[in-house]
Design an enzyme around this catalytic site. Structure first.
Site, short mmCIF file in Angstrom:
data_model
loop_
_atom_site.label_atom_id
_atom_site.label_comp_id
_atom_site.label_asym_id
_atom_site.label_seq_id
_atom_site.Cartn_x
_atom_site.Cartn_y
_atom_site.Cartn_z
N ASP A 191 0.80 -1.23 0.00
CA ASP A 191 0.00 0.00 0.00
C ASP A 191 0.84 1.28 0.00
O ASP A 191 0.29 2.38 -0.06
CB ASP A 191 -0.98 0.00 1.18
CG ASP A 191 -0.31 -0.33 2.50
OD1 ASP A 191 0.92 -0.61 2.50
OD2 ASP A 191 -0.99 -0.32 3.54
N GLU A 278 10.53 -4.25 13.40
CA GLU A 278 11.69 -3.82 12.61
C GLU A 278 12.94 -3.78 13.48
O GLU A 278 14.01 -4.24 13.10
CB GLU A 278 11.45 -2.42 12.02
CG GLU A 278 10.30 -2.32 11.05
CD GLU A 278 8.97 -1.95 11.72
OE1 GLU A 278 8.83 -2.20 12.95
OE2 GLU A 278 8.09 -1.44 11.01
#
Ligand SMILES: *[C@@H]1O[C@H](CO)[C@@H](O)[C@H](O)[C@H]1NC(C)=O
Ligand SMILES: *[C@@H]1O[C@H](CO)[C@@H](O)[C@H](O)[C@H]1NC(C)=O
Ligand SMILES: *[C@@H]1O[C@H](CO)[C@@H](O)[C@H](O)[C@H]1NC(C)=O
Length: 322
Positions: A191, A278
């Site tokens: 996206d 992350e």
């Protein structure tokens, strides 16, 4: 006597001219053939390999790669960018993937690893990839159902993409070889908005490269903070928890394939706290001072965390696939 000599001389001159011309012509032909052969050699090799695929037991990946080399879409002397994209069905999926696949066609030496959150590969994604002209690998890995939590929000919502990213990493580790395949690994969500410039930056990565990400965390952008004297990352300019070991969005880093292939246990996990995926993943590979700032010392934005609005569909027209 003189007449015979003169005749002899003329004959000899003619002979020399013929020999010189035919030698020059022969040399020209040899040179031309050599040129054609050099141009064709790589293509010819690829073609012969493809023709003998059964005999050689080439894997599906090797075959796809050869086909792309044959079409000159892949240059083996440049690192390949392996982009792992989790995707799942929703009304805007086809629009998002169309937008993305057509931008990715502009990226040289690109291999798209697309992993569906589904038990099996869907016709929608299969068809789209088939028409994409990209070098791709299509996989499916469904996010496992979790025990019901008290929280109204199902837990998987907080960890979207874990199963799919790990499946992509597994594919890399099973199909590529350390010190033989050269590349960069990037987690490319379906996206976001990407500039072609981002991929050019990525090819410079030695270990882990970082760059700013636009429109994220309630800020105009997030970026690593660079020490102007040393050019190293000394912190993070983010809207949330800049004290994380690596306060970097999924779209804000790329990793050298060598690191992915040599650290087999490095993957994403449901145990990682929300917003720390992350950070924990990068901790497997590197320390903060080893990060390589890209995009002009992290001053340029080449990727944006855009989000397509969920359309409110009030009616349904049969026979039209969107
Ligand atoms: C492949 O990449 C190398 C290194 O950048 C370059 O020198 C070479 O010309 C490229 N080959 C093709 C066929 O584009
Ligand atoms: C893939 O695309 C080609 C044309 O580009 C078409 O002939 C073929 O049927 C397609 N295959 C699938 C599985 O969609
Ligand atoms: C990045 O910063 C370093 C250190 O300040 C400097 O030497 C280098 O030229 C800069 N690079 C760019 C592309 O601005």
């Amino acid at each position: 006597m003189d007449n015979i000599n003169a005749f002899d001389m003329r004959l000899r001159r003619k002979y020399i001219v013929v020999v010189v011309f035919s030698s020059a012509f022969a040399l020209f032909v040899i040179w031309k053939l050599y040129q054609i052969q050099t141009d064709m050699k790589d293509l010819y090799c690829a073609k012969v390999l493809i023709q003998n695929k059964e005999l050689l037991h080439l894997s599906h990946y090797q075959l796809t790669l050869l086909e792309h080399m044959y079409k000159e879409n892949i240059n083996r002397s440049l690192p390949i960018i392996y982009a792992i994209t989790p995707t799942y069905y929703r009304l805007v999926q086809k629009a998002e993937l169309t937008r993305l696949s057509q931008v990715l066609r502009l990226v040289e030496n690109f291999h798209w690893i697309i992993v569906e959150d589904s038990d099996t590969k869907t016709d929608l994604v299969t068809g789209l990839l088939n028409e994409s002209h990209l070098l791709y690998t299509h996989l499916a890995a469904k996010t496992p159902p979790f025990e019901k939590l008290k929280d109204k929000d199902p837990r998987w919502k907080k960890h979207r993409g874990v199963e799919q990213r790990n499946t992509g990493l597994k594919w890399l580790r099973e199909n590529l070889e350390l010190n033989k395949d050269r590349g960069i690994v990037y987690f490319l969500d379906d996206d976001n908005t990407y500039s072609v410039k981002l991929f050019e930056e990525m090819r410079k990565i030695k270990k882990v490269g970082v760059w700013p990400v636009g429109l994220v965390g309630g800020f105009n952008a997030e970026a690593p903070e660079i020490d102007p004297k040393t050019g190293k990352v000394i912190g993070y300019k983010t809207g949330w928890r800049s004290d994380r070991p690596f306060a970097i969005d999924m779209a804000g880093f790329g990793i050298n394939l060598d690191l992915i292939l040599s650290k087999h246990d490095a993957q994403f996990s449901y145990k990682m706290a929300k917003g720390f995926q992350e950070s924990e993943f990068l901790s497997y590979f590197i320390t903060k001072d080893e990060l390589e700032p890209l995009a002009d010392n992290c001053t340029k934005v080449y990727v944006w965390h855009t989000r397509t609005e969920t359309p409110s569909v009030k009616g349904y027209i049969p026979g039209l696939e969107v």
